[in-house]
Motif scaffolding. Sequence first.
Motif, PDB file in Angstrom:
ATOM      1  N   ALA A 212       0.830  -1.212   0.000  1.00  0.00           N
ATOM      2  CA  ALA A 212       0.000   0.000   0.000  1.00  0.00           C
ATOM      3  C   ALA A 212       0.857   1.251   0.000  1.00  0.00           C
ATOM      4  N   GLU A 213       2.050   1.148   0.629  1.00  0.00           N
ATOM      5  CA  GLU A 213       2.930   2.317   0.734  1.00  0.00           C
ATOM      6  C   GLU A 213       3.366   2.837  -0.635  1.00  0.00           C
ATOM      7  N   THR A 214       3.257   1.994  -1.659  1.00  0.00           N
ATOM      8  CA  THR A 214       3.598   2.420  -3.019  1.00  0.00           C
ATOM      9  C   THR A 214       2.745   3.614  -3.453  1.00  0.00           C
ATOM     10  N   PHE A 215       1.525   3.697  -2.913  1.00  0.00           N
ATOM     11  CA  PHE A 215       0.564   4.682  -3.397  1.00  0.00           C
ATOM     12  C   PHE A 215       0.305   5.810  -2.397  1.00  0.00           C
ATOM     13  N   PHE A 216       1.002   5.775  -1.261  1.00  0.00           N
ATOM     14  CA  PHE A 216       0.862   6.856  -0.288  1.00  0.00           C
ATOM     15  C   PHE A 216       1.782   8.011  -0.668  1.00  0.00           C
ATOM     16  N   GLU A 217       1.286   9.209  -0.493  1.00  0.00           N
ATOM     17  CA  GLU A 217       2.097  10.411  -0.702  1.00  0.00           C
ATOM     18  C   GLU A 217       1.841  11.370   0.449  1.00  0.00           C
ATOM     19  N   THR A 218       2.774  12.235   0.678  1.00  0.00           N
ATOM     20  CA  THR A 218       2.686  13.174   1.799  1.00  0.00           C
ATOM     21  C   THR A 218       2.653  14.599   1.288  1.00  0.00           C
ATOM     22  N   LEU A 219       1.703  15.359   1.804  1.00  0.00           N
ATOM     23  CA  LEU A 219       1.637  16.781   1.522  1.00  0.00           C
ATOM     24  C   LEU A 219       1.961  17.553   2.795  1.00  0.00           C
ATOM     25  N   PRO A 220       2.776  18.591   2.696  1.00  0.00           N
ATOM     26  CA  PRO A 220       3.079  19.375   3.901  1.00  0.00           C
ATOM     27  C   PRO A 220       1.842  20.122   4.384  1.00  0.00           C
ATOM     28  N   GLY A 221       1.763  20.370   5.674  1.00  0.00           N
ATOM     29  CA  GLY A 221       0.657  21.145   6.239  1.00  0.00           C
ATOM     30  C   GLY A 221       0.584  22.530   5.619  1.00  0.00           C
ATOM     31  N   LYS A 222      -0.630  23.060   5.552  1.00  0.00           N
ATOM     32  CA  LYS A 222      -0.820  24.348   4.881  1.00  0.00           C
ATOM     33  C   LYS A 222      -0.202  25.511   5.663  1.00  0.00           C
ATOM     34  N   ALA A 223      -0.229  25.407   6.980  1.00  0.00           N
ATOM     35  CA  ALA A 223       0.306  26.486   7.811  1.00  0.00           C
ATOM     36  C   ALA A 223       1.456  25.959   8.662  1.00  0.00           C
ATOM     37  N   ARG A 224       2.271  26.877   9.132  1.00  0.00           N
ATOM     38  CA  ARG A 224       3.400  26.483   9.965  1.00  0.00           C
ATOM     39  C   ARG A 224       2.886  25.788  11.232  1.00  0.00           C
ATOM     40  N   GLY A 225       3.466  24.663  11.532  1.00  0.00           N
ATOM     41  CA  GLY A 225       3.039  23.920  12.711  1.00  0.00           C
ATOM     42  C   GLY A 225       2.000  22.855  12.422  1.00  0.00           C
ATOM     43  N   ASP A 226       1.352  22.910  11.229  1.00  0.00           N
ATOM     44  CA  ASP A 226       0.365  21.887  10.865  1.00  0.00           C
ATOM     45  C   ASP A 226       1.071  20.573  10.530  1.00  0.00           C
ATOM     46  N   SER A 227       0.427  19.472  10.871  1.00  0.00           N
ATOM     47  CA  SER A 227       0.997  18.160  10.552  1.00  0.00           C
ATOM     48  C   SER A 227       0.931  17.896   9.049  1.00  0.00           C
ATOM     49  N   ASP A 228       1.861  17.093   8.563  1.00  0.00           N
ATOM     50  CA  ASP A 228       1.805  16.677   7.166  1.00  0.00           C
ATOM     51  C   ASP A 228       0.581  15.799   6.942  1.00  0.00           C
ATOM     52  N   VAL A 229       0.092  15.784   5.716  1.00  0.00           N
ATOM     53  CA  VAL A 229      -1.103  15.014   5.367  1.00  0.00           C
ATOM     54  C   VAL A 229      -0.689  13.830   4.500  1.00  0.00           C
ATOM     55  N   LEU A 230      -0.999  12.619   4.972  1.00  0.00           N
ATOM     56  CA  LEU A 230      -0.732  11.404   4.212  1.00  0.00           C
ATOM     57  C   LEU A 230      -1.978  11.048   3.422  1.00  0.00           C
ATOM     58  N   PHE A 231      -1.861  10.894   2.116  1.00  0.00           N
ATOM     59  CA  PHE A 231      -3.031  10.554   1.312  1.00  0.00           C
ATOM     60  C   PHE A 231      -2.706   9.445   0.320  1.00  0.00           C
ATOM     61  N   PHE A 232      -3.758   8.788  -0.134  1.00  0.00           N
ATOM     62  CA  PHE A 232      -3.647   7.664  -1.065  1.00  0.00           C
ATOM     63  C   PHE A 232      -3.894   8.193  -2.467  1.00  0.00           C
ATOM     64  N   ASN A 233      -2.915   8.044  -3.339  1.00  0.00           N
ATOM     65  CA  ASN A 233      -2.997   8.574  -4.694  1.00  0.00           C
ATOM     66  C   ASN A 233      -3.720   7.557  -5.583  1.00  0.00           C
ATOM     67  N   THR A 234      -5.013   7.763  -5.796  1.00  0.00           N
ATOM     68  CA  THR A 234      -5.799   6.790  -6.566  1.00  0.00           C
ATOM     69  C   THR A 234      -5.366   6.740  -8.025  1.00  0.00           C
ATOM     70  N   ARG A 235      -4.942   7.869  -8.579  1.00  0.00           N
ATOM     71  CA  ARG A 235      -4.465   7.853  -9.972  1.00  0.00           C
ATOM     72  C   ARG A 235      -3.245   6.935 -10.108  1.00  0.00           C
ATOM     73  N   LYS A 236      -2.333   7.065  -9.178  1.00  0.00           N
ATOM     74  CA  LYS A 236      -1.141   6.219  -9.172  1.00  0.00           C
ATOM     75  C   LYS A 236      -1.525   4.758  -8.943  1.00  0.00           C
ATOM     76  N   PHE A 237      -2.533   4.533  -8.090  1.00  0.00           N
ATOM     77  CA  PHE A 237      -3.005   3.177  -7.814  1.00  0.00           C
ATOM     78  C   PHE A 237      -3.497   2.506  -9.089  1.00  0.00           C
ATOM     79  N   TYR A 238      -4.303   3.212  -9.869  1.00  0.00           N
ATOM     80  CA  TYR A 238      -4.829   2.623 -11.104  1.00  0.00           C
ATOM     81  C   TYR A 238      -3.728   2.436 -12.153  1.00  0.00           C
ATOM     82  N   GLN A 239      -2.724   3.273 -12.120  1.00  0.00           N
ATOM     83  CA  GLN A 239      -1.647   3.154 -13.094  1.00  0.00           C
ATOM     84  C   GLN A 239      -0.722   1.973 -12.807  1.00  0.00           C
ATOM     85  N   LEU A 240      -0.496   1.681 -11.510  1.00  0.00           N
ATOM     86  CA  LEU A 240       0.564   0.735 -11.151  1.00  0.00           C
ATOM     87  C   LEU A 240       0.097  -0.563 -10.515  1.00  0.00           C
TER      88      LEU A 240
END
Length: 339
Positions: free
Chosen positions: A112-140
Motif C-alpha cells: 500500500a505504501e507504493t501509493f501513499f504520498e505526503t503533503l506538507p501542512g498548509k500552515a506552519r506547525g500543521d501536521s503533514d497530510v498522508l493521502f492515497f494517490n488513486t491515480r497512481k493506484f490505477y496506473q501501477l
Amino acid sequence: MAPSVSVESTVDKSLLEYLKQVRAQEIVLGTMDLSEFGILIDGLYFYKNEKLAADFMALDLLARSFCKIAVDHYPILLGKPAISSAGKGVISVDPSNLCLPDIAEIHVECPAETFFETLPGKARGDSDVLFFNTRKFYQLSGVARLPKASYHRDNASSVIRILRFKSSQYVALAFSFSHVMFDGIGGISFMNHWAEYTRNLEAVENGMYKLLDPPVSDREVMDRCFEGVQPKEPPFVKHFKETLPPLSMDMPKDIAPVLMASPDVPVIEEQHLVHFTASNLERLRQDIDRNETTNIALAALMTRNIVLANQRVFGTLPKTSYMVIPYDSRARSGIPRQY
C-alpha cells in the motif's frame, strides 16, 4: 507490465439466509431522494493491522456484519427502485427479489505504501497530510477500476471491495453506494454502524446486541423538514431577460420515472469541472444583480447556459431543464443527526 490482481467474492447461501430475514416494505422517496439517482457516495477507508492478526478484516466477517446491519437498520440497501401503485418512486424491499450487495476482496501485488504520498501542512506547525494517490493506484496496481454502485445493473447498488496489499500492514475498504440512500454524513454513520456490528458480531448474531446510537430511517423525516419550503421562481434576473424567452416552471406529474431513469454520473476523472472562486462568485453577483444572493446569481448563469447550450447543439430550446444545487440542508433544517 502491471502487477496481477486476484478477486474473491462472497454472497453465499448462508448470507442469503441472513438477507431473507428483512421485512418486506416500500420505502417512499421524496423529490430530493429522486434527484440523487445516478449520483454516488463512495470512498476508501484504511485500517492498519498493527497486531498482524491473520483474520484481520476477514471477508466473511465483513460480509456477515454488512448483511446483518442492512437487515436490522438499513433495509433500503437491499431494495430495488420501482413505481408504486400510487405513482410514487419507492425502493421496494422484497425478500424474494432482493438487490444483493456486491462484496469482494482484491489482492494487490504491491505494498500500500507504493501509493501513499505526503503533503506538507498548509500552515506552519500543521501536521503533514498522508493521502492515497488513486491515480497512481490505477496506473501501477493492475486494478483497472474499482466498480461503482448503480441501479442500472442487478445487485450493484451497494459495492464493497476489501483491498489487501502485498507485504503491508494496511487493508483498505472501498465502498460505493447510491446517493439515494445516504448523504455524506449518513454514509459515514452507516460505516460507523457497520463497524460497530462487526466488532460485536457474535452478540449481534445471538440477538444480544443493540446499536448505541441507532439511525433514524423514517424517510418522511425529509418531507416534514421541508414541507414549509416554497421554491422560488426561476432565477432569470433582469440581466438575462434580454437573451432568453420566459420559461414556465411546470413540473411534470410523472417526475418519479423521469428522475429514476437518470444515467449514472461519470466518475470524477471523466467529468468536466468548473471551479468558481469566492471572489469570482461575488463579481458575478455584482454584475448580474447585487440585490440577489450568490446562489441565485449562479443558478441564473447556469440555467441560462444550459438552455443556450441545448439550443446550440440541438437547434431548439429544451422542454424541461433540471438543475440541482446541493447545499448544507442539515445545518439549515431540523433533520435529526442520526438520519
